[in-house]
Scaffold this active site. Structure first.
Site, PDB file in Angstrom:
ATOM      1  N   ASP A  89      41.647  36.390  37.884  1.00 16.74           N
ATOM      2  CA  ASP A  89      41.607  37.127  38.772  1.00 16.74           C
ATOM      3  C   ASP A  89      40.945  36.303  39.508  1.00 16.74           C
ATOM      4  O   ASP A  89      39.692  35.563  40.254  1.00 16.74           O
ATOM      5  CB  ASP A  89      40.475  38.335  37.747  1.00 16.74           C
ATOM      6  N   ASP A 110      45.398  47.415  29.303  1.00 14.44           N
ATOM      7  CA  ASP A 110      43.730  46.920  29.405  1.00 14.44           C
ATOM      8  C   ASP A 110      42.954  47.963  28.517  1.00 14.44           C
ATOM      9  O   ASP A 110      43.308  48.843  28.894  1.00 14.44           O
ATOM     10  CB  ASP A 110      43.903  47.365  31.043  1.00 14.44           C
TER      11      ASP A 110
END
Length: 268
Positions: free
Chosen positions: A130, A11
């Site tokens: 998500d 990330d």
């Protein structure tokens, strides 16, 4: 029997690898190119690179960082974050990505999935979702549409987990695959970074709904959690970040644990 994959996730925010809990309280985990080279040596099956603020900041993915990462690995690389067009996907593939994830832009315009699949092939198109579990569905106003309510106990979020939508993740997964997505990267926002285990009911719901590989993301804290995601959750691959970045255990440890319990893996 197909081997199951173990995938570290980078990330990336402002050129550095970071990791938080439920997408918040980020802490630095290192240089993406250095970590990529390390995981390639460690025996990772693939690598995922997510520019986690590209969509929320309204900018493109950092091509130079993607290129630096791709030069360090000889395993498949998936890149996501800020992909808004066929041209954006093409730039990522040219920079060294093997697959490209789409999330926010695909929710806003699902036809993007089909356009990318037609141009580059479904094997290059990953739907990144998500997903957050909610006590009751949130009412949200979608641009150009009347107020809508998700029907499932989960909702799809966009813009790096900052904006709720009325998308039911199961229906959205089915539609995306019908449009041409060749893989699904499924992140549980509730479990992300908690190291308390993956959201198994969510995994089962998505895995049973589609006929493409599903990558489980969010919640890995022990090798047992990965076994549960692959066996009980029916995922095809497990993705983790914190436990690898901060040395809780190594990829070889995960693979040894899975192999001992009968899960087929590529041994290093």
């Amino acid at each position: 029997m197909l081997t199951r994959r173990v995938i570290p996730c980078l990330d990336v925010d402002n050129g550095r690898v970071v990791k938080g809990v439920s997408f918040l309280n980020l802490r630095d985990a290192g240089d993406p190119a250095e970590l990529a080279a390390f995981y390639d040596r460690e025996g990772a099956d693939e690598l995922v690179f997510l520019d986690i603020t590209a969509s929320s900041d309204g900018r493109q993915t950092m091509v130079d960082v993607v290129r630096r990462v791709s030069e360090q690995v000889f395993i498949p690389l998936t890149v996501g974050g800020g992909i808004r067009s066929v041209e954006d996907m093409g730039r990522m593939l040219e920079a060294g990505a093997d697959k490209v994830g789409v999330n926010t832009a695909a929710v806003q315009d699902p036809s993007l999935i089909g356009k990318c699949a037609e141009q580059f092939g479904s094997q290059c198109v990953v739907l990144a979702m998500d997903v957050k579990r909610v006590d009751k569905p949130l009412r949200v106003k979608l641009e150009g549409e009347p107020e809508a309510v998700a029907e499932a106990p989960w909702q799809v979020f966009t813009h790096g987990g900052r904006r709720p939508t009325a998308f039911d993740p199961v229906k959205w997964a089915r539609l995306a695959v019908d449009l041409g997505a060749g893989e699904i990267l499924l992140t549980s926002m509730n479990s992300d970074g908690t190291q308390g285990g993956y959201d198994l009911p969510l995994l089962v719901a998505i895995s049973e709904a589609v006929n493409v590989p599903v990558i489980a993301s969010g919640g890995a804290g022990r090798p047992d959690h990965m076994y549960d995601a692959l066996v009980t959750g029916r995922a095809d691959a497990v993705l983790a970040a914190s436990v690898f970045h901060f040395g809780s255990f190594r990829i070889r440890d995960v693979k040894a644990h899975l192999a001992e319990r009968g899960v087929p893996v590529r041994r290093t």
